[in-house]
Design a protein around this motif. Sequence first.
Motif, mmCIF file in Angstrom:
data_model
loop_
_atom_site.group_PDB
_atom_site.id
_atom_site.type_symbol
_atom_site.label_atom_id
_atom_site.label_comp_id
_atom_site.label_asym_id
_atom_site.label_seq_id
_atom_site.Cartn_x
_atom_site.Cartn_y
_atom_site.Cartn_z
ATOM 1 N N ILE A 229 15.309 16.867 10.604
ATOM 2 C CA ILE A 229 14.479 16.361 11.710
ATOM 3 C C ILE A 229 13.490 17.443 12.152
ATOM 4 C CG2 ILE A 229 14.522 15.569 14.109
ATOM 5 C CD1 ILE A 229 17.302 14.307 13.427
ATOM 6 N N ILE A 230 13.970 18.692 12.241
ATOM 7 C CA ILE A 230 13.093 19.810 12.640
ATOM 8 C C ILE A 230 11.996 20.001 11.592
ATOM 9 C CG2 ILE A 230 13.020 22.308 13.006
ATOM 10 C CD1 ILE A 230 15.868 22.061 14.187
ATOM 11 N N GLY A 231 12.364 19.897 10.315
ATOM 12 C CA GLY A 231 11.387 20.041 9.230
ATOM 13 C C GLY A 231 10.310 18.969 9.297
ATOM 14 N N ILE A 232 10.714 17.725 9.530
ATOM 15 C CA ILE A 232 9.759 16.614 9.645
ATOM 16 C C ILE A 232 8.850 16.829 10.854
ATOM 17 C CG2 ILE A 232 9.536 14.129 10.110
ATOM 18 C CD1 ILE A 232 12.186 13.808 8.477
ATOM 19 N N GLY A 233 9.435 17.249 11.977
ATOM 20 C CA GLY A 233 8.645 17.535 13.187
ATOM 21 C C GLY A 233 7.625 18.632 12.937
ATOM 22 N N LEU A 234 8.054 19.667 12.206
ATOM 23 C CA LEU A 234 7.157 20.785 11.888
ATOM 24 C C LEU A 234 5.999 20.307 11.007
ATOM 25 C CD1 LEU A 234 7.292 23.840 12.588
ATOM 26 C CD2 LEU A 234 8.163 24.199 10.267
ATOM 27 N N VAL A 235 6.309 19.494 9.999
ATOM 28 C CA VAL A 235 5.278 18.955 9.097
ATOM 29 C C VAL A 235 4.272 18.112 9.886
ATOM 30 C CG1 VAL A 235 4.872 17.308 7.219
ATOM 31 C CG2 VAL A 235 6.657 19.043 7.006
ATOM 32 N N ILE A 236 4.772 17.241 10.774
ATOM 33 C CA ILE A 236 3.880 16.396 11.592
ATOM 34 C C ILE A 236 3.008 17.266 12.485
ATOM 35 C CG2 ILE A 236 3.845 14.696 13.463
ATOM 36 C CD1 ILE A 236 6.387 13.479 12.137
ATOM 37 N N PHE A 237 3.617 18.316 13.083
ATOM 38 C CA PHE A 237 2.871 19.233 13.951
ATOM 39 C C PHE A 237 1.751 19.928 13.175
ATOM 40 C CE2 PHE A 237 2.377 23.553 15.718
ATOM 41 C CZ PHE A 237 1.903 23.201 16.970
ATOM 42 N N ILE A 238 2.078 20.420 11.977
ATOM 43 C CA ILE A 238 1.085 21.112 11.142
ATOM 44 C C ILE A 238 -0.044 20.157 10.743
ATOM 45 C CG2 ILE A 238 0.731 22.194 8.874
ATOM 46 C CD1 ILE A 238 3.575 23.423 9.262
ATOM 47 N N VAL A 239 0.328 18.915 10.381
ATOM 48 C CA VAL A 239 -0.684 17.913 9.995
ATOM 49 C C VAL A 239 -1.623 17.624 11.166
ATOM 50 C CG1 VAL A 239 -1.002 15.481 9.398
ATOM 51 C CG2 VAL A 239 0.650 16.863 8.135
ATOM 52 N N ILE A 240 -1.051 17.451 12.367
ATOM 53 C CA ILE A 240 -1.881 17.185 13.552
ATOM 54 C C ILE A 240 -2.796 18.377 13.839
ATOM 55 C CG2 ILE A 240 -1.794 16.865 16.061
ATOM 56 C CD1 ILE A 240 0.760 15.156 15.546
ATOM 57 N N LEU A 241 -2.242 19.580 13.713
ATOM 58 C CA LEU A 241 -3.023 20.804 13.934
ATOM 59 C C LEU A 241 -4.191 20.882 12.945
ATOM 60 C CD1 LEU A 241 -2.537 23.235 15.906
ATOM 61 C CD2 LEU A 241 -1.703 24.465 13.909
#
Length: 55
Positions: free
Chosen positions: A4-16
């Motif tokens: 879940i943390i990995g998916i959240g990190l990926v989404i955060f990076i994509v949004i950034l």
Amino acid sequence: MRNIIGIGLVIFIVILLLSLLGKVINFAFKISIIVIAAAIIMKLLDNYSKRNDRF
């Protein structure tokens, strides 16, 4: 939990990255408008000076 943390990190990076890309596109758009305006002004000035040379 780690997944879940990995998916959240990926989404955060994509949004950034998307927000940065949007800023870059906005900046490039402004620069291109300035360049086009400058080119039009130069062409108008060039035509104006040519017209004055004839007289």
